[in-house]
Structures are given as C-alpha cells and as structure tokens.
Enzyme design. Sequence first.
Site: not given
Length: 330
Positions: A93, A115, A190, A275
């Site tokens: 991830d 990423d 978050g 996710n």
Amino acid sequence: MISYKELGLVNTKEMFEKAMKGKYAIPAYNFNNLEQLQAIIQACVETKSPVILQVSKGARDYANINLLRNMARGAGEYARELGCDIPIVLHLDHGDSFETCKECIDNGFSSVMIDGSHLSYEENVALTRKVVEYAHAHGVTVEGELGVLAGIEDAVSHAVSHYTKPEEVVDFVSRTGVDSLAISIGTSHGANKFKPEDCTRDANGTLVPPPLRFDILEEIEEKLPNFPIVLHGSSSVPQEYVAMIMQYGGKLKDSIGIPEEQLRKAAASAVCKINIDSDGRLAMTGTIRKILSENPGEFDPRKYLGPARDELKKMYMHKNKNVLGSAGQA
Ligand code: G3H
Ligand code: 13P
Ligand code: ZN
C-alpha cells in the site's frame, strides 16, 4: 527472490476482471498484526470473499517484512483449514519508491502500489513505468495513482486534495502500463474526512457529508472502459465505534467518513478495489477501551485482543456482504 506463487498467493488480474463483470469491489484491508489478519481471513472465508491484504510502509516498519510475508502464506493455509480456498493478494500500500516496490516484489508480494501522486505528472509517469517493467517481469500487478487525496498517507502527507483530471488518465495508463488506477474523487485518509461545517444534517440530525464526485468517476470510466479503478480513503467511520471510544475515555474530534451507500454505488461501477484501514482501527480501539475500562484487573492480552478481533471480523463481514458486494464471489 521469493515468488508470490510459492506462497499460494495470486495477483489482482483475474480478481479485477471478475469484479468488473460482477459489479462489486474487492476489499483491501490493511493488516499489521495477528489479530487483524485472523479477523480478515475469518470474515472473508465466512462470506466467501476474495481479499487483498494490504501492507503499508508503516506496517513493514512495525511488523517486519519476513513476518508479514509468512503471515500471508499462513493466511492461505488458515483459510483452507477453515473450509474455503479464497483468492488472496499480498499488496504493498502506498509504495513510495522503485526500491520499496522491488523489495516487496522480491519478498513475495503479488501486487504493489507506486504512489507518485505527489510528483509532477511526468515524474509520476516515469517512476510508475519503471515499477511496472520490473513488476510485470515477475508476474506482479501494479496500481498507480493520479490526483491527490487529503489526509495522512503512509510516506507522504498531503494537506489538501485535488481531484483526478479525467483528461490525463488515458495517457497515464497507456504510457505506464499499470493494471489499476487509484483516483481522487472526494475520499481522504483517516477518520476526519470532512469538516462538520461542510456537511448538512438529515432529518435525524446526523451529519451528511458532501457526495463523492461520481461525475468525475463517470468521465474516467468513459475514457477508460472496463479499466479497474481503486478508491483509497474509503472508511465509513462507524459512529458506534466513535461513541464507544469517547465513552471509555478516548478523545476523537469531528470523525466523519464516507457513507456506505456511496461506497456501494462506487463498487457497482468500475471501482474494483476499495481500501479500508481506519474503520478497523476504530473497531479494535473501541472494543479494547471498553473491555479494559470494565475489567480494570485484566492483564491477559488475549482477553481484550480476542474480543477486538471478533468485533473486527463482524465489521468486515458486514462490509463484504452489504457494502462492497464481494460476499459469495470467491
Ligand atoms: O493509507 C494509509 C493506510 O491507512 C496505512 O496507514 O501508514 O499508518 O500504516 P499506516
Ligand atoms: P481509510 O483511512 O479511509 O481507512 O483509508 C485507507 C487507505 O486508503 C489505505 O490505503
Ligand atoms: Zn490509501
């Protein structure tokens, strides 16, 4: 060099093809420890769901890559022992560099995310292309990212978001060769995804966040027909866990997530991977706080980690059945 095939794992290719046709999304749950992994596997076996086990940089630092790899190998054996040989992907991830992705590929991961969303467009293309070349030579699938999610990502922190630009996706996918694309349409990482002042209230007084940008998703789908799309930052932040944490001494402020109906709608589109990490943290923390508060003399970790694991399993089963639609698809 350890191939994921030796570990009994699969890459995302066939999983995403089936998810696209079947109009559901594969759950991508983060894990860092034994209890999280037990909960994921038990839930996915009981609901007969394929699963992506996600490991962040933070998870590798916390738990060690060799242990995590062998836990993923054990997860397949455990699933078979529980009675269902579900397909399992071990996924990196938010990979932040070519070296991180290579290390994971060499250590048995079957899928990696690179990423490059914090880089310039051309730098993102070049880095992602380099990872794809190495990964594909080893049968490993790659997720790239275009657009920036707000919130805290593993190695990269973004204060503000910007949506994915649909006009960039065809060029990015064709020049990099990625197998799936993470996009930014209003989710974030978050437990504080929206400010209360940006939300409205429904008839019961519950805060309703602004909807995801399905118009951007539709434009991307038109430009990239049948191409697997990934949604990060997709925790719903269940208010019962927020309340439990607060009741038993925790302090959380403005915890607002993505409504489940919106995720269900996304799962029925080209979104093939959703996710979820923060919801698991909330479920475990709420349960542990409650048990320790009600049983101050307890000091056997199994007595609070066990119930936390069971609560987590219940939550994952609900998501597979009622939100992602992956139940019964293994
Ligand atoms: O996207 C980030 C994930 O929630 C992983 O978080 O870096 O704290 O393990 P972490
Ligand atoms: P959440 O923080 O919404 O659970 O998102 C997790 C994630 O995107 C992991 O990559
Ligand atoms: Zn993420």
